[in-house]
Design an enzyme around this catalytic site. Structure first.
Site, PDB file in Angstrom:
ATOM      1  N   ARG A   1       4.915 -17.694 -55.240  1.00 22.04           N
ATOM      2  CA  ARG A   1       3.707 -18.202 -55.887  1.00 22.04           C
ATOM      3  C   ARG A   1       4.016 -19.081 -57.086  1.00 22.04           C
ATOM      4  NH1 ARG A   1      -0.303 -13.302 -56.795  1.00 22.04           N
ATOM      5  NH2 ARG A   1       1.330 -12.766 -58.272  1.00 22.04           N
TER       6      ARG A   1
ATOM      7  N   CYS B   1      -7.501 -14.740 -53.267  1.00 21.56           N
ATOM      8  CA  CYS B   1      -6.090 -14.362 -53.200  1.00 21.56           C
ATOM      9  C   CYS B   1      -5.249 -15.096 -54.237  1.00 21.56           C
ATOM     10  CB  CYS B   1      -5.535 -14.638 -51.818  1.00 21.56           C
ATOM     11  SG  CYS B   1      -6.295 -13.592 -50.589  1.00 21.56           S
ATOM     12  N   HIS B   2      -5.299 -16.424 -54.212  1.00 22.32           N
ATOM     13  CA  HIS B   2      -4.448 -17.177 -55.119  1.00 22.32           C
ATOM     14  C   HIS B   2      -5.242 -18.232 -55.873  1.00 22.32           C
ATOM     15  CE1 HIS B   2      -1.895 -15.523 -51.895  1.00 22.32           C
ATOM     16  NE2 HIS B   2      -1.162 -15.157 -52.924  1.00 22.32           N
ATOM     17  N   GLY B   3      -6.579 -18.102 -55.867  1.00 21.77           N
ATOM     18  CA  GLY B   3      -7.412 -18.903 -56.746  1.00 21.77           C
ATOM     19  C   GLY B   3      -7.696 -20.331 -56.334  1.00 21.77           C
TER      20      GLY B   3
ATOM     21  N   TYR C   1       7.825 -12.380 -53.890  1.00 20.03           N
ATOM     22  CA  TYR C   1       6.436 -12.840 -53.821  1.00 20.03           C
ATOM     23  C   TYR C   1       6.124 -13.699 -55.054  1.00 20.03           C
ATOM     24  CZ  TYR C   1       1.417 -12.345 -52.749  1.00 20.03           C
ATOM     25  OH  TYR C   1       0.101 -12.556 -52.425  1.00 20.03           O
TER      26      TYR C   1
END
Lengths: 268, 168, 411
Positions: free
Chosen positions: C301, B132-134, C297
């Site tokens: 992140r 998903c986000h590494g 989003y």
């Protein structure tokens, strides 16, 4: 002043629309993943007026039934739906006369009874766990909405079915990079290339009743046409309705604009 | 006057509580809170995923090399320092370095990291990799790189015999 | 001003007069939607409030019909949606309208928000009007998020997992809150069932807040492209027929674009993975929220710290609440703000860049780009806006709205 401001408002709407489009295509591009994109084909059901090629879809049903159905379910489609592809009720009954489906009898005991047109397609395995157990731990996916569940689904399906490369045709670099073993199935278009499913189709895997030559590509196209229909049986209805709705809205918008001009005539 | 108000407030809170508590896990959900697994079929170097409380639990039968690698990492290199030894101790304080049992849910935003199946990417540190986000985890399931703040969570577990482990 | 115009209307129809004498709804409609004095110089950006209202009504109407065929159970939800598509008479139409309607509701609202920002509609005396709008926006986001979970596809499940897990970033009580939200130890049947209940409830809350939004609007009337106040009757026209007709035309144009998507590309704005039934043990390669959440989003992140990311994301919306007090300029409209106008454009570009970053995997140059874009987003509101208002020299304002319209005519 006026000449300046109005186009400015319009410019904004246009750039917003472009940005949105860019965004959406960006998302689609991601979904395709790292492998090479499937080549684009021309499909009978493409475009705003595209319809399903009934003959191709019927041949595709034959391919599904004789080849794919051994492992892949199509649990959202019912036998009665085949009448949408141009079959009569009796033809459908004929097609399913040898199929039995599980049910309970009057005493509540499990039995197998003959399938009826109102039944959904019988799945090859009684449940997902059984499907996984019979296939090295990974259940073959249901194909009912497969065309919608992949980016450029129809092109991807055709590419996948025709994209197998035998082990001895692979370059040493490919074997090394993707760690391919002799028993692995290598597919050009599958993400990661190593696919559990062995090449399901080959030339003349089925024999078509209408005399069409059953090449690999022909079978792949036909079964894709069938699955595209299975994923969205109402597609033709949707497009037909769309044409009418948009024509109606254009007419109403035109009238609205005329009325608005008349109303505003004394204020401009 | 004040007393009436105070009593009323207590009553309101008492009425509100059942409505809030109603959304907490129900008894049937709580009943599924332990699971027993027979670990004998898991060969060295292999891993299985079992479902516990709706979450995947990774049970990895680690190789000697993986254990050595996990034990050799200096604490200074870990964003969430924790010894490997501590991560393979069951609730009876017995250490079994060959068995790594942890909740297979990335501590970043709850995805299931890859690395349990033979073909999966294992990330830079040979353990698990969250697509998903590494986030990358090492052979002890400790976070090494990426946005996840903490190591993969070790659930309470107890080896009731050499082959049977109870999770939860 | 709304309060200062006209005598009470006289109704010739006896029934209407009888009702109105007891319950003055007809007087209300007459006053607020017929004779209501509205600035005469609106451009087409002022259509989007009406368009958003139409979309809200459409979403509620289609949603109620869909709910009559939907089943909120993890084993049945996916098939129930497919059954609506396949077997329910014109179910496909209602569903395509609903799922694309969500996107187009957000398009309308985003343009509406932009218009409010560009023309300074949030400035005194319309601060509460603006804040109610932000509340509507938040409620819309919650509703849309829960609605996306209902088809119970892969993106439904994993989107719900990622977003509910945001709350676990809260120190100490985070985990308990997440368990409470889920009603279990993971996103599961209790979660789906309660999301359905709330997805059905929240739109009616939105309707209530929209009503307050309109009440607040009609206290001081609408802002306008010049941002200057209405000075007299020569500056306004009655709402009907002038703006009912103009809004009607705008709604039609919007619906044509909407229909193009509904009938010819219904799945274009969705994600193919949501046609794969939810599987708690398989994570999709890239979890992407619906396009309208992508900028937020990306902000989530961009911050390499979990709690920090969550705070930044909520902060991005929270900052909108205090926008009226961050803007120190004495003029409303960007038309007369030669410097800020360009920063406002830059903000639009910035949000689009954030949206694109949000759709890409968090790797390579997308990470620093999203951090840069996040930095600008906050700097715009917290630094540029307060400072520019002090140092910028606005262009000369026209003496009145009527004057600006007449001058346009002369050009």
């Amino acid at each position: 002043m006026r000449a300046m401001r109005k186009p400015f408002a319009r410019k904004f709407l246009v750039s917003g629309a472009i940005a949105l489009a860019a965004l959406a295509t960006g998302t689609v591009a991601i979904a395709a993943g790292g492998t090479e994109p499937p080549p684009a084909n021309k499909w009978h059901f493409q475009g705003p007026f595209g319809t399903f090629d009934r003959a191709a879809a019927q041949r595709g049903y034959q391919v599904y039934q004789e080849v794919c159905a051994a492992c892949h379910s199509l649990r959202l489609v019912a036998y009665r739906n085949l009448m949408d592809l141009g079959l009569t009720e009796n033809q459908v009954k004929g097609l399913i006369k040898d199929i039995t489906v599980p049910d309970l009898n009057d005493d509540g005991a499990p039995i197998d009874r003959p399938a009826r047109p109102s039944d959904r397609f019988k799945s090859p395995f009684p449940n997902l766990a059984a499907a996984a157990a019979a296939n090295n731990g990974k259940a073959p996916p249901d194909l009912s909405v497969m065309i919608k569940a992949r980016a450029n689904g129809a092109d991807y399906m055709h590419a996948l079915l025709t994209g197998y490369v035998p082990y001895d045709k692979l370059t040493p670099e490919q074997i090394k990079e993707f760690d391919v073993k002799k028993d692995d199935n290598f597919n050009k278009y599958f993400p990661g290339h190593k696919i559990a499913m062995a090449a399901p189709l080959s030339d003349d895997k089925v024999t078509y009743a209408d005399g069409t030559k059953a090449t690999l590509s022909q079978q792949a196209s036909d079964v894709t046409e069938f699955l595209a229909w299975a994923a969205e049986p109402h597609m033709e209805d949707r497009k037909r309705t769309g044409v009418r709705v948009i024509l109606f809205l254009l007419a109403l918008a035109g009238l609205m604009y005329a009325v608005k001009r008349v109303v505003w005539a004394d204020k401009h | 006057m004040v007393a009436t108000g105070a009593l009323g407030a207590v009553g309101a809170a008492a009425v509100a509580w059942p409505f809030i508590n109603n959304l907490n896990p129900a008894a049937d959900t709580l009943a599924l809170s332990t699971v027993e697994v027979n670990v004998t079929p898991i060969a060295v170097g292999q891993a299985v995923t079992v479902k516990w409380r709706g979450k995947p639990v990774f049970i990895r039968h680690r190789t000697e090399a993986e254990i050595k690698e996990a034990e050799a990492v200096p604490m200074s290199q870990l964003p969430d320092p924790e010894t490997d030894n501590k991560r393979v101790t069951d609730t009876a304080k017995k250490v079994r370095p060959e068995w790594l049992i942890m909740i297979g849910v990335c501590t970043h935003l709850g995805c299931v990291p890859l690395g349990n199946k033979p073909g999966d990417p294992k990330g830079e540190y040979g353990g698990w990799f969250c697509p998903c986000h590494g986030s990358s985890y090492d052979t002890s399931g400790r976070i090494r790189k990426g946005p996840a703040p903490t190591n993969l969570v070790i659930p309470d577990y107890l080896f009731t015999s050499d082959s049977l482990v109870r999770i939860g | 001003m709304a309060s200062s115009h006209g005598t009470p209307p006289v109704f010739n129809n006896k029934v209407i007069a009888w009702v109105d004498h007891r319950l003055p709804i007809f007087s209300y409609i007459e006053k607020e939607y017929h004779t209501f004095p509205t600035p005469r110089n609106f451009n087409y950006f002022w259509n989007f409030g009406a368009i958003a209202t139409v979309m809200l009504v459409l979403m509620i109407a289609t949603g109620i019909v869909l709910a009559t065929n939907y089943t909120p159970h993890v084993l049945m939800a996916f098939d129930a949606v497919e059954r609506i598509d396949r077997d329910v008479p014109q179910g496909w139409l209602i569903r395509d309208l609903h799922m694309n309607g969500a996107s187009f509701f957000f398009i309308a609202v985003y343009i509406h928000i932009f218009r409010g920002m560009y023309y300074g509609s949030y400035k005194a005396p319309r601060e509460l009007l603006w804040m109610l709008g932000v509340v509507i926006f938040l409620l819309m986001m919650a509703t849309a998020f829960m609605g996306y979970v209902l088809p119970w596809g892969q993106m439904s499940f994993w989107g719900a997992t990622v977003i509910t897990n945001l709350f676990s970033a809260i120190p100490v009580v985070g985990e308990s809150i997440v368990t409470w939200l889920w009603g279990g130890f993971a996103v599961d049947n209790p979660t789906l069932n309660r999301f359905f209940a709330l997805h059905y409830l929240l739109p009616f809350v939105i309707v209530a807040v929209v009503a307050l939004h309109v009440v607040a609007l009609h206290v001081h009337g609408s802002n306008n492209p010049t941002g200057i106040d209405v000075k007299g009757p020569q500056d306004t026209v009655p709402f009907h027929p002038y703006y009912t007709m103009k809004d009607g035309f705008g709604v039609m144009v919007f619906l044509i674009i909407f229909a193009a998507f509904v009938f010819f590309a219904p799945d274009y704005l969705g994600h193919p993975d949501n046609y794969i039934p939810a599987d708690p043990l398989v994570t999709p390669a890239h979890i992407v929220p619906e396009w309208y959440f992508l900028p937020f989003y990306a902000i989530l992140r961009a911050i390499p710290d979990k709690l920090g990311g969550v705070l930044a994301m909520f902060g991005a919306i929270a900052v909108l609440f205090i926008l009226p007090w961050l803007d120190t300029s004495r003029v409303r409209s960007c038309t007369f703000r030669p410097i800020y106008k360009w920063f406002m454009m830059l903000l639009v570009v910035d949000v689009i860049v954030l949206g694109i970053c949000g759709s890409k995997p968090a790797e390579g140059f997308w990470v620093p780009l999203s951090q840069l874009a996040t930095l600008y987003y906050f700097a715009h509101f917290l630094v540029l806006l307060p400072i520019l208002g002090k140092i910028e020299r606005p262009l000369p304002l026209p003496p009145s709205i009527a004057d600006s319209v007449l001058k346009k005519k002369a050009v």
